[in-house]
Design a protein around this motif. Structure first.
Motif, PDB file in Angstrom:
ATOM      1  N   GLY A 145      16.625  16.651  59.144  1.00 32.93           N
ATOM      2  CA  GLY A 145      16.668  17.094  58.150  1.00 32.93           C
ATOM      3  C   GLY A 145      17.682  18.514  58.136  1.00 32.93           C
ATOM      4  N   LEU A 146      18.230  18.736  59.378  1.00 33.96           N
ATOM      5  CA  LEU A 146      18.814  19.962  59.110  1.00 33.96           C
ATOM      6  C   LEU A 146      20.256  19.648  59.508  1.00 33.96           C
ATOM      7  CD1 LEU A 146      18.159  21.396  63.384  1.00 33.96           C
ATOM      8  CD2 LEU A 146      17.808  22.217  60.511  1.00 33.96           C
ATOM      9  N   ARG A 147      20.669  18.478  59.363  1.00 30.53           N
ATOM     10  CA  ARG A 147      21.950  17.467  59.033  1.00 30.53           C
ATOM     11  C   ARG A 147      21.201  17.866  56.681  1.00 30.53           C
ATOM     12  NH1 ARG A 147      22.278  14.346  63.002  1.00 30.53           N
ATOM     13  NH2 ARG A 147      21.041  12.677  62.356  1.00 30.53           N
ATOM     14  N   GLU A 148      20.709  17.456  56.307  1.00 31.23           N
ATOM     15  CA  GLU A 148      20.451  17.323  54.650  1.00 31.23           C
ATOM     16  C   GLU A 148      20.184  18.443  54.577  1.00 31.23           C
ATOM     17  OE1 GLU A 148      20.548  13.972  53.271  1.00 31.23           O
ATOM     18  OE2 GLU A 148      20.529  13.433  55.181  1.00 31.23           O
ATOM     19  N   VAL A 149      20.500  18.792  54.695  1.00 29.54           N
ATOM     20  CA  VAL A 149      20.788  20.802  54.150  1.00 29.54           C
ATOM     21  C   VAL A 149      21.909  20.749  52.856  1.00 29.54           C
ATOM     22  CG1 VAL A 149      20.533  23.242  54.228  1.00 29.54           C
ATOM     23  CG2 VAL A 149      19.183  22.134  55.809  1.00 29.54           C
ATOM     24  N   PRO A 150      21.898  21.271  52.050  1.00 23.77           N
ATOM     25  CA  PRO A 150      22.762  21.030  51.202  1.00 23.77           C
ATOM     26  C   PRO A 150      23.575  22.697  50.978  1.00 23.77           C
ATOM     27  CG  PRO A 150      20.534  21.397  49.572  1.00 23.77           C
ATOM     28  CD  PRO A 150      20.122  21.488  51.037  1.00 23.77           C
ATOM     29  N   THR A 151      25.054  21.922  50.965  1.00 20.83           N
ATOM     30  CA  THR A 151      25.372  23.232  51.165  1.00 20.83           C
ATOM     31  C   THR A 151      25.565  23.989  50.256  1.00 20.83           C
ATOM     32  OG1 THR A 151      27.539  21.032  50.227  1.00 20.83           O
ATOM     33  CG2 THR A 151      27.377  22.636  52.475  1.00 20.83           C
ATOM     34  N   ILE A 152      24.824  23.792  49.527  1.00 18.54           N
ATOM     35  CA  ILE A 152      24.971  25.040  48.099  1.00 18.54           C
ATOM     36  C   ILE A 152      24.105  26.074  48.680  1.00 18.54           C
ATOM     37  CG2 ILE A 152      23.628  25.744  46.104  1.00 18.54           C
ATOM     38  CD1 ILE A 152      24.572  23.714  44.854  1.00 18.54           C
ATOM     39  N   ARG A 153      22.779  25.657  49.442  1.00 17.46           N
ATOM     40  CA  ARG A 153      22.105  26.443  50.233  1.00 17.46           C
ATOM     41  C   ARG A 153      22.345  27.963  50.462  1.00 17.46           C
ATOM     42  NH1 ARG A 153      16.189  23.886  50.514  1.00 17.46           N
ATOM     43  NH2 ARG A 153      16.066  23.100  48.029  1.00 17.46           N
ATOM     44  N   ILE A 154      23.687  26.994  52.458  1.00 21.19           N
ATOM     45  CA  ILE A 154      24.357  27.340  53.113  1.00 21.19           C
ATOM     46  C   ILE A 154      25.391  28.324  52.353  1.00 21.19           C
ATOM     47  CG2 ILE A 154      26.194  27.189  54.981  1.00 21.19           C
ATOM     48  CD1 ILE A 154      23.603  25.932  55.778  1.00 21.19           C
ATOM     49  N   LYS A 155      25.845  28.638  51.374  1.00 16.72           N
ATOM     50  CA  LYS A 155      26.382  28.769  51.000  1.00 16.72           C
ATOM     51  C   LYS A 155      26.061  30.638  49.965  1.00 16.72           C
ATOM     52  CE  LYS A 155      30.180  26.431  49.582  1.00 16.72           C
ATOM     53  NZ  LYS A 155      30.472  25.287  48.088  1.00 16.72           N
ATOM     54  N   ILE A 156      24.434  30.260  49.245  1.00 15.96           N
ATOM     55  CA  ILE A 156      24.036  30.792  49.182  1.00 15.96           C
ATOM     56  C   ILE A 156      23.873  32.315  49.727  1.00 15.96           C
ATOM     57  CG2 ILE A 156      21.570  31.892  47.778  1.00 15.96           C
ATOM     58  CD1 ILE A 156      21.555  29.587  46.307  1.00 15.96           C
ATOM     59  N   GLY A 157      23.572  31.413  51.227  1.00 13.90           N
ATOM     60  CA  GLY A 157      23.159  32.206  51.973  1.00 13.90           C
ATOM     61  C   GLY A 157      24.435  33.332  52.543  1.00 13.90           C
ATOM     62  N   GLN A 158      25.525  32.732  52.704  1.00 16.78           N
ATOM     63  CA  GLN A 158      26.765  33.800  53.071  1.00 16.78           C
ATOM     64  C   GLN A 158      27.016  34.608  51.792  1.00 16.78           C
ATOM     65  OE1 GLN A 158      29.227  30.036  53.157  1.00 16.78           O
ATOM     66  NE2 GLN A 158      29.511  30.143  55.270  1.00 16.78           N
ATOM     67  N   ILE A 159      26.623  34.156  51.123  1.00 18.38           N
ATOM     68  CA  ILE A 159      27.086  35.182  49.616  1.00 18.38           C
ATOM     69  C   ILE A 159      25.764  36.428  50.180  1.00 18.38           C
ATOM     70  CG2 ILE A 159      26.967  35.313  47.103  1.00 18.38           C
ATOM     71  CD1 ILE A 159      27.559  32.741  46.925  1.00 18.38           C
ATOM     72  N   MET A 160      25.009  36.157  50.383  1.00 16.13           N
ATOM     73  CA  MET A 160      23.883  37.799  50.449  1.00 16.13           C
ATOM     74  C   MET A 160      24.005  37.799  51.878  1.00 16.13           C
ATOM     75  SD  MET A 160      20.937  35.777  48.964  1.00 16.13           S
ATOM     76  CE  MET A 160      20.411  35.776  47.395  1.00 16.13           C
ATOM     77  N   GLY A 161      25.714  37.634  52.718  1.00 16.78           N
ATOM     78  CA  GLY A 161      26.053  38.029  53.408  1.00 16.78           C
ATOM     79  C   GLY A 161      24.874  38.433  55.346  1.00 16.78           C
ATOM     80  N   LEU A 162      24.305  36.874  55.186  1.00 21.53           N
ATOM     81  CA  LEU A 162      23.408  36.559  56.072  1.00 21.53           C
ATOM     82  C   LEU A 162      24.536  36.115  57.431  1.00 21.53           C
ATOM     83  CD1 LEU A 162      20.415  34.752  54.747  1.00 21.53           C
ATOM     84  CD2 LEU A 162      20.616  37.093  55.176  1.00 21.53           C
ATOM     85  N   SER A 163      24.034  36.715  58.674  1.00 21.45           N
ATOM     86  CA  SER A 163      24.897  35.490  59.405  1.00 21.45           C
ATOM     87  C   SER A 163      24.746  34.719  59.605  1.00 21.45           C
ATOM     88  CB  SER A 163      23.799  36.305  60.790  1.00 21.45           C
ATOM     89  OG  SER A 163      23.168  36.321  61.221  1.00 21.45           O
TER      90      SER A 163
END
Lengths: 253, 260, 252
Positions: free
Chosen positions: C144-162
């Motif tokens: 499940g953790l491997r299947e996380v879409p990259t887009i969601r990670i990118k959204i987190g990065q845009i929002m400045g999350l660690s």
């Protein structure tokens, strides 16, 4: 050249079970060799009309006739090209095998069949990809394969249900041009369902406009002597506005 | 990733996995320091080698594999056939569904006493268990496969002039084939489990017997060899099956279907 | 399409088929030794007899507590393993062959050695059940953790999350459906492990009862116990589904 048949839709209405009437009083005659677009807002019953002509569903009242013969079910004289090319192609068959699929019943001789398949694949510019599987093709190539699988059957009518709706704008433009060329070469009837007014005006010589459902009917039967080659052509925007208006006014009522 | 890179990656990850396992095991066996209960990796490796030389290990593996193959050879076609029929004909499904539900809720292992009762401690009773497990597994995935044949595919074939019968042969069966293959893959895993269980309860060879015999002789090294051999066998069967499907018959790989 | 109609036709056919099956069973049992194949009626009778003695309840209670304890420990261990290792893609991928290996290892193979290490008592049962649940849940958490879409990670990065915040707030919730699916699959595995452990080495439990009835040739009781086991397994899975639905933690 074979003699294509004329399609007559005689006073057809369609409702599913006790649901609302989806199409009412559809009465059109499509003569052989025409390229007709059926245009309408979403939910207007365009796809139901396509399913009726294809024979997947039966009209509640009225008849659909191919020359004087009633349409009773789906068949290779009215091949359907679906928008969802991914599901419409058979993933276990190569491009050539997909195109050969329906032909097996018509041409018994293997070599003759193969020749026909290759010719058709040449027409849709897939000669270099005949042994690939659908999963190895781009969307445009998949849709070319599906078109080849349809035209190889030599149908009276090629029934295309929003065939380019899932493609990007550039591929779409290419395929529109190629489709017109194929039609000019082969000459059978094409019924092309779309919701894109520009597309309809650029490829067809007759545009039927369906009003919004329920009780959708034909509110406009727009015939053009010559297709527009380009949106900048004289008269294109006037035609565009006219069709747009008839769709708009059908939405209000 | 390119193909050779992928292979290197796999080899490396495999080697690291093995290393991690062996290191943890060594530490544990040193800490507990009771070789009777937990022998060290080297001890086990030595006994495994001698069992290999004497041919004993291969005999056990061979008997287990033979049972698996015989059971599957009958179970797969039967399961596929009934599963396809249940998926395609609602009447067949309605008639058989209660039995499938029932069978599916009972772990196959619980049926071992039954097969012993009916067929005795015999080769046949083991075949019957594997047959039952595998055919049920393939049946379920074949049925699900038939149900998931896309409507557009059926419509496209109708539009190209196919009748009901041809549709079944030329569209439904090929469309379901990958599901059947994935059912076979799951079936291999379950089959290994059942065969081991059956061998533990009554047999004179096979990996399950090896483990059980190790217990009665208090030979933990032999038990560990049986367990690891079993894990490796099941991993090997699974991987080679996937490899064959993807490389020898790519047409039927599920990979072709995804993202297509 | 009149689906209500079809549904009732489906159940009617099913009922007819069950009645036919029971009839065939009864006829076959009539001509067979009752130790090999008892009649349906005698199975029912045996079941009601069993419910009148305390043995059955004790066995059900023992089996249930083994499954519940083993399952809870295994789930906890599985999720923790997944969450700890899943934080690093590299580690989770490098160790995946190890998990594949253990996932393919039937729990029954571990029963004898577990008895040797932890005794014939309850501990060895908990260990075998917890072990297989642990592996199944860990593997599904990792995938499940491997299947996380990259887009969601990118959204987190845009929002400045660690990195850590992205993991906890985006990756883990995304993997939830996989984790629950793993937990559901693990129920089936837990039952298999339970039966394995009880068939081979136990003095109580439903699996033990099945084996015991076989040795004493009380076949009708054996069948009743096997069916009971199936019913309990299905009920557990149904209960899990209901809880998941109620709490709106949807399965994917």
């Amino acid at each position: 050249m074979a003699e294509w048949k004329n399609l007559v839709i005689k006073d057809v209405t369609k409702r599913f079970d006790s649901g609302p009437c989806i199409l009412s009083g559809i009465d059109i005659r499509i003569s052989r060799g025409s390229f007709v677009c059926v245009l309408g807002p979403s939910g207007s019953g365009k796809s139901t009309l396509a399913d009726l002509i294809a024979g997947f569903v039966k009209p509640s009242t009225g008849d659909i006739l191919l020359d004087h013969e009633k349409v009773t079910g789906p068949g290779p004289d009215r091949v359907v090209i679906f928008q969802d090319f991914s599901n419409a192609l058979f993933p276990w068959l190569t491009v050539a095998e997909n195109v050969e699929f329906g032909l097996k019943k018509i041409i018994g001789d293997k070599a003759a069949r193969r020749r026909k398949v290759l010719d058709t694949l040449g027409m849709v510019k897939l000669s270099d990809h005949i042994d690939k599987f659908p999963s190895e093709l781009s969307g445009g190539m998949k849709q070319r394969t599906q078109i080849a699988r349809g035209i190889v059957m030599n149908p009276d009518i090629l029934l295309m249900d929003e065939p380019f709706g899932a493609l990007d704008a550039i591929t779409r433009r290419h395929l529109q041009d190629e489709l017109v060329k194929i039609w000019e070469e082969l000459g059978q009837t094409i019924i092309f369902i779309t919701h894109d007014i520009g597309e309809a005006l650029l490829i067809s010589n007759r545009v039927l406009v369906l009003s919004s459902g329920p009780n959708a009917e034909i509110v406009e039967d727009f015939k053009q002597e010559h297709r527009f080659e380009d949106p900048s052509d004289k008269g294109f925007s006037a035609a565009y506005r006219r069709i747009e208006n008839s769709i708009e006014s059908s939405l209000k009522t | 990733m390119t193909a050779p890179k992928k292979i290197i990656y796999r080899v490396v990850s495999g080697a690291i996995s093995v290393a991690v396992f062996v290191v943890i095991w060594s530490i544990a066996s040193t800490l507990f320091n009771t070789p009777i209960l937990l022998p060290s990796p080297t001890d086990v490796f030595h006994s495994a080698m001698s069992m290999l030389y004497e041919g004993e290990l291969l005999i056990h593996i061979g008997s287990s594999v033979k049972r698996l193959i015989v059971g599957m050879a009958v179970g797969v076609p039967v399961g596929a056939l009934i599963g396809c029929a249940m998926g395609w004909f609602p009447t067949v499904n309605a008639l058989l569904d209660p039995y499938v539900r029932m069978a599916n809720s009972i772990p196959a292992i619980a049926l071992i006493p039954f097969s012993l009762l009916w067929f005795g401690v015999s080769e046949f009773s083991r075949y019957a268990l594997i047959f039952y497990t595998v055919s049920l597994c393939v049946l379920l995935s074949a049925r699900a496969g038939v149900r998931s044949v896309s409507e557009i595919q059926i419509k496209a074939a109708q539009s190209l002039g196919l009748g009901e019968k041809e549709m079944f042969v030329r569209v439904v069966i090929p469309a379901v084939f990958p599901s059947i293959l994935s059912g076979v893959r799951t079936g291999i895993g379950l089959g290994v489990m059942v065969i081991v269980a059956a061998e533990m309860v009554g047999a004179s060879d096979g990996l399950g017997y090896l483990i059980m015999e190790g217990r009665s002789h208090f030979a933990v090294d032999r038990m560990i060899i049986g367990i690891l051999g079993l894990g490796l066998l099941s991993l090997f069967l699974d991987r080679s099956f996937t490899y064959i499907v993807e490389h020898v018959m790519p047409r039927w790989s599920t990979k072709r279907r995804v993202g297509n | 399409m009149p689906s209500e109609h079809r549904k009732s036709a489906h159940y009617l056919l099913g009922a007819i088929s069950v009645v036919a099956g029971l009839t065939i069973w009864a006829i076959a049992a009539w001509y067979t030794d009752s130790a090999l194949l008892p009649t349906p009626v005698s199975v029912l009778k045996s079941f009601s007899e069993m419910t009148q003695t305390g043995d059955l309840y004790q066995s059900v209670f023992d089996s249930a507590s083994r499954v519940i304890i083993g399952y809870l420990i295994g789930t906890l261990a599985g999720i923790s393993t997944g969450v700890i290792l899943g934080g690093s893609k590299l580690i989770s991928e490098l160790l995946s062959p190890l998990f594949d290996f253990f996932k393919g290892l039937p729990p029954i193979a571990l029963v004898p050695i577990a008895i040797m290490w932890f005794g014939i008592g309850e501990m060895s049962k908990y260990v075998v059940i917890a072990y297989i649940v642990w592996i199944v849940v860990a593997v599904s958490t990792l995938s499940g953790l491997r299947e996380v879409p990259t887009i969601r990670i990118k959204i987190g990065q845009i929002m400045g999350l660690s990195h850590f915040q992205i993991y906890m707030k985006i990756a883990l919730p995304t993997a939830m459906p996989y984790i629950f699916l793993g937990m559901r699959t693990a129920i089936g595995f837990a039952y298999v492990a339970l039966v394995s452990a009880e068939l081979i080495g136990a003095n109580t439990g439903i699996g033990y009862l099945i084996m015991d009835y076989r040795f004493s040739l009380q076949t009708s009781k054996m069948i009743a116990a096997i069916v009971l086991l199936g019913v309990l397994g299905s009920l557990t899975q149904m209960l899990f589904d209901i809880i998941i639905k109620r709490t709106r933690l949807y399965l994917k």
